[in-house]
Design a protein around this motif. Sequence first.
Motif, PDB file in Angstrom:
ATOM      1  N   PRO A 352     -12.643 -17.014 -34.146  1.00 53.03           N
ATOM      2  CA  PRO A 352     -13.770 -17.792 -33.610  1.00 53.03           C
ATOM      3  C   PRO A 352     -13.493 -19.287 -33.494  1.00 53.03           C
ATOM      4  N   SER A 353     -12.636 -19.815 -34.349  1.00 54.64           N
ATOM      5  CA  SER A 353     -12.374 -21.260 -34.311  1.00 54.64           C
ATOM      6  C   SER A 353     -11.718 -21.686 -33.003  1.00 54.64           C
ATOM      7  N   HIS A 354     -11.018 -20.760 -32.333  1.00 49.91           N
ATOM      8  CA  HIS A 354     -10.339 -21.086 -31.090  1.00 49.91           C
ATOM      9  C   HIS A 354     -10.776 -20.184 -29.926  1.00 49.91           C
ATOM     10  N   ASN A 355     -11.807 -19.357 -30.142  1.00 47.06           N
ATOM     11  CA  ASN A 355     -12.312 -18.449 -29.100  1.00 47.06           C
ATOM     12  C   ASN A 355     -11.183 -17.588 -28.519  1.00 47.06           C
ATOM     13  N   GLN A 356     -10.369 -17.032 -29.396  1.00 42.09           N
ATOM     14  CA  GLN A 356      -9.264 -16.183 -28.990  1.00 42.09           C
ATOM     15  C   GLN A 356      -9.338 -14.863 -29.753  1.00 42.09           C
ATOM     16  N   SER A 357      -8.543 -13.897 -29.319  1.00 37.42           N
ATOM     17  CA  SER A 357      -8.499 -12.607 -30.011  1.00 37.42           C
ATOM     18  C   SER A 357      -7.188 -11.905 -29.683  1.00 37.42           C
ATOM     19  N   ASP A 358      -6.836 -10.934 -30.530  1.00 36.84           N
ATOM     20  CA  ASP A 358      -5.670 -10.078 -30.309  1.00 36.84           C
ATOM     21  C   ASP A 358      -6.080  -8.633 -30.524  1.00 36.84           C
ATOM     22  N   PHE A 359      -5.517  -7.752 -29.697  1.00 42.56           N
ATOM     23  CA  PHE A 359      -5.810  -6.331 -29.806  1.00 42.56           C
ATOM     24  C   PHE A 359      -4.560  -5.594 -30.263  1.00 42.56           C
ATOM     25  N   ILE A 360      -4.704  -4.785 -31.305  1.00 37.35           N
ATOM     26  CA  ILE A 360      -3.614  -3.962 -31.825  1.00 37.35           C
ATOM     27  C   ILE A 360      -4.004  -2.506 -31.580  1.00 37.35           C
ATOM     28  N   GLU A 361      -3.237  -1.821 -30.767  1.00 39.81           N
ATOM     29  CA  GLU A 361      -3.625  -0.470 -30.355  1.00 39.81           C
ATOM     30  C   GLU A 361      -3.432   0.551 -31.463  1.00 39.81           C
ATOM     31  N   HIS A 362      -2.377   0.412 -32.265  1.00 43.09           N
ATOM     32  CA  HIS A 362      -2.081   1.411 -33.300  1.00 43.09           C
ATOM     33  C   HIS A 362      -1.861   0.699 -34.634  1.00 43.09           C
ATOM     34  N   PHE A 363      -2.880   0.778 -35.495  1.00 42.59           N
ATOM     35  CA  PHE A 363      -2.802   0.162 -36.828  1.00 42.59           C
ATOM     36  C   PHE A 363      -2.902   1.301 -37.836  1.00 42.59           C
ATOM     37  N   GLY A 364      -1.788   1.614 -38.517  1.00 40.13           N
ATOM     38  CA  GLY A 364      -1.784   2.722 -39.458  1.00 40.13           C
ATOM     39  C   GLY A 364      -2.645   2.453 -40.675  1.00 40.13           C
ATOM     40  N   GLN A 372       0.858  -6.719 -40.294  1.00 41.55           N
ATOM     41  CA  GLN A 372       0.423  -6.994 -38.926  1.00 41.55           C
ATOM     42  C   GLN A 372       0.254  -8.490 -38.703  1.00 41.55           C
ATOM     43  N   MET A 373      -0.291  -9.186 -39.700  1.00 45.41           N
ATOM     44  CA  MET A 373      -0.492 -10.626 -39.559  1.00 45.41           C
ATOM     45  C   MET A 373       0.846 -11.350 -39.450  1.00 45.41           C
ATOM     46  N   ALA A 374       1.862 -10.874 -40.195  1.00 49.01           N
ATOM     47  CA  ALA A 374       3.173 -11.516 -40.143  1.00 49.01           C
ATOM     48  C   ALA A 374       3.831 -11.341 -38.778  1.00 49.01           C
ATOM     49  N   GLU A 375       3.549 -10.204 -38.113  1.00 51.21           N
ATOM     50  CA  GLU A 375       4.103 -10.004 -36.778  1.00 51.21           C
ATOM     51  C   GLU A 375       3.445 -10.928 -35.759  1.00 51.21           C
ATOM     52  N   ILE A 376       2.147 -11.114 -35.923  1.00 53.60           N
ATOM     53  CA  ILE A 376       1.428 -11.954 -34.956  1.00 53.60           C
ATOM     54  C   ILE A 376       1.604 -13.432 -35.283  1.00 53.60           C
ATOM     55  N   PHE A 377       1.508 -13.752 -36.575  1.00 57.55           N
ATOM     56  CA  PHE A 377       1.589 -15.152 -37.016  1.00 57.55           C
ATOM     57  C   PHE A 377       2.734 -15.323 -38.022  1.00 57.55           C
ATOM     58  N   PRO A 378       3.957 -15.333 -37.563  1.00 58.98           N
ATOM     59  CA  PRO A 378       5.083 -15.499 -38.501  1.00 58.98           C
ATOM     60  C   PRO A 378       5.086 -16.898 -39.107  1.00 58.98           C
ATOM     61  N   GLU A 379       5.760 -17.001 -40.247  1.00 58.23           N
ATOM     62  CA  GLU A 379       5.892 -18.310 -40.870  1.00 58.23           C
ATOM     63  C   GLU A 379       6.664 -19.252 -39.938  1.00 58.23           C
ATOM     64  N   ILE A 380       6.314 -20.533 -40.000  1.00 62.07           N
ATOM     65  CA  ILE A 380       6.904 -21.507 -39.095  1.00 62.07           C
ATOM     66  C   ILE A 380       8.370 -21.725 -39.455  1.00 62.07           C
ATOM     67  N   GLU A 381       9.255 -21.456 -38.481  1.00 59.55           N
ATOM     68  CA  GLU A 381      10.671 -21.737 -38.684  1.00 59.55           C
ATOM     69  C   GLU A 381      11.056 -23.047 -38.009  1.00 59.55           C
ATOM     70  N   GLN A 382      10.247 -23.419 -36.999  1.00 56.26           N
ATOM     71  CA  GLN A 382      10.489 -24.699 -36.341  1.00 56.26           C
ATOM     72  C   GLN A 382       9.296 -25.608 -36.601  1.00 56.26           C
TER      73      GLN A 382
END
Length: 537
Positions: A352-364, A372-382
């Motif tokens: 909600p803070s950025h009015n965005q969303s992500d859809f994950i079709e298959h979440f076991g 799942q969060m690490a795949e979408i939002f990995p730790e900053i390497e740069q």
Amino acid sequence: MSTSNTDDSTKEDPRCGELLEQMNETKKKWDAEALDSEDGPDETDALLSKAIEAAIAQGKGWKEGEKEAYMAKYFDDDYLHPLFATTPEELEKSGMTEAFSSIVYDEPPSQLMIAFKKKGNTAFMNGKKNRAKNVQYYRDAINHYYEAFMWAERVEPGVAPTDEHGITLDDTVYYTESELDEYKSTLCANAAMAHIQLRNWGHCKDDSNKALIFNDKNLKAWFRLAKGHQMLHNWEEAGDAIDSGLACDGENKDLIELQNLLEKRIRRSRLDRQKRERARAERVSKVKEIWKYCRENGVQLGRIPLVSTVTDDEENDDGDDEARWHHHHPHTGCLPHTSSGEKKWPCMFVYPSHNQSDFIEHFGESDMLALQMAEIFPEIEQDETTMPWDYNNEFVCSKLAIYFEVHCTEADDELIHPECVELLKQQGDAMRFYESSRALKGDEGADMANLARLVERKHLYKQRKAWKKKHGSLWAKPNACPVVRVHPGGTLRQVLTDKRMVVPNFMVTFVLFPEEHPAHKEYLKEHKCLGIIEPEQ
């Protein structure tokens, strides 16, 4: 008090008497001038004098007691207006029996039926002969056929027509019930043919269907029904009409020619329908399986509003329903499925803070949210995150707070606001909701999509009406729903089986905020946090 008001209303306005007196004096003056003229009063003077006399007589209004008698009769509970009389006795009480009897047709209905059919045939043939292609002839023909059908409905089968004195007419014929049905079928088929000339394909279809109700062996009606469906691109229905007509007469040239013309399209349409039916059967089976699984494992399902307006003209300026669930709508109709012995659910991450969303079709179910969060939002390497809209580089797995909203907190007999989640209590409700969502996606074609939209709009209208009746306005919204925080180390199964969780739209929905973002603090002010789901030991 009421008596004095009635008395005042019956008194004449004094200005009315003054005006009538002035008109009378003017008339006398003009009559005198006309008599004193050399030629005497002419025809125009006489007509004007009579007109003024009539105006004066009418201007004097009701005679003494006349108005009171009329009003007493009008407000009498036993008084029935002659237009609404259903029996001769009721018509006689109204005092209009003689007036209404004067407009009765002299001819019996069977003669009028034949006469109007002839008029329709004549108008149709004039239209065919007319070189200017004046379509009014066909409109006239349709009206005559409809009027002939109206009189055919009044003909009593097996009863010889009589005159007003009850004497049997020698020069008319009477019809058996089967003959009358065949006549009605011909009239409707003729009207359908006239509609074909006007390219009114919907009316052509309707009149052809009506003709077949009275005579299902009317080959012309079958052909015109097929023609109407052809022009409306209802290929399968056109094929059904052709097949039914050929079942009556397998050598009918018109039907065979039309069948050869539409053969490929009819076959393709029937194959598409069979595919839709198989897909629908598979969906029904899946919904039943999911419903059984949810009941056995304590998972609750809910429905969201699939439409945001109740009419096409309604403007959704505030966008309440769509603003809240717009991230669901593109993915509506997705279902969890089984893979490697485990249920995998469609999942939505909302920011909600950025009015965005992500859809994950298959979440076991056994997967941790952190994976799942690490795949979408990995730790900053740069120096920046991978999200182009994350200007402050806040969306990093380790810096995010994750919640799910607690829906359906109302009591069983409590009203639900139209934009809130509604608990699905029965398997049938779940199946209807899912089929509506698929129909709105276009799985069943445009007609079914329109039908599903109407059904959902009716459901939304009833909710709005009930809420407005109790609370006065849709703006009187319930308090913001509470939330439950989820530890990233928790699994999806822990969330699903939590008694506070209701899965909206078969889609697990999480709300994510950067820990230090101002919107996070504002969100917690509005939504009470009921606790946190910790990882299983």
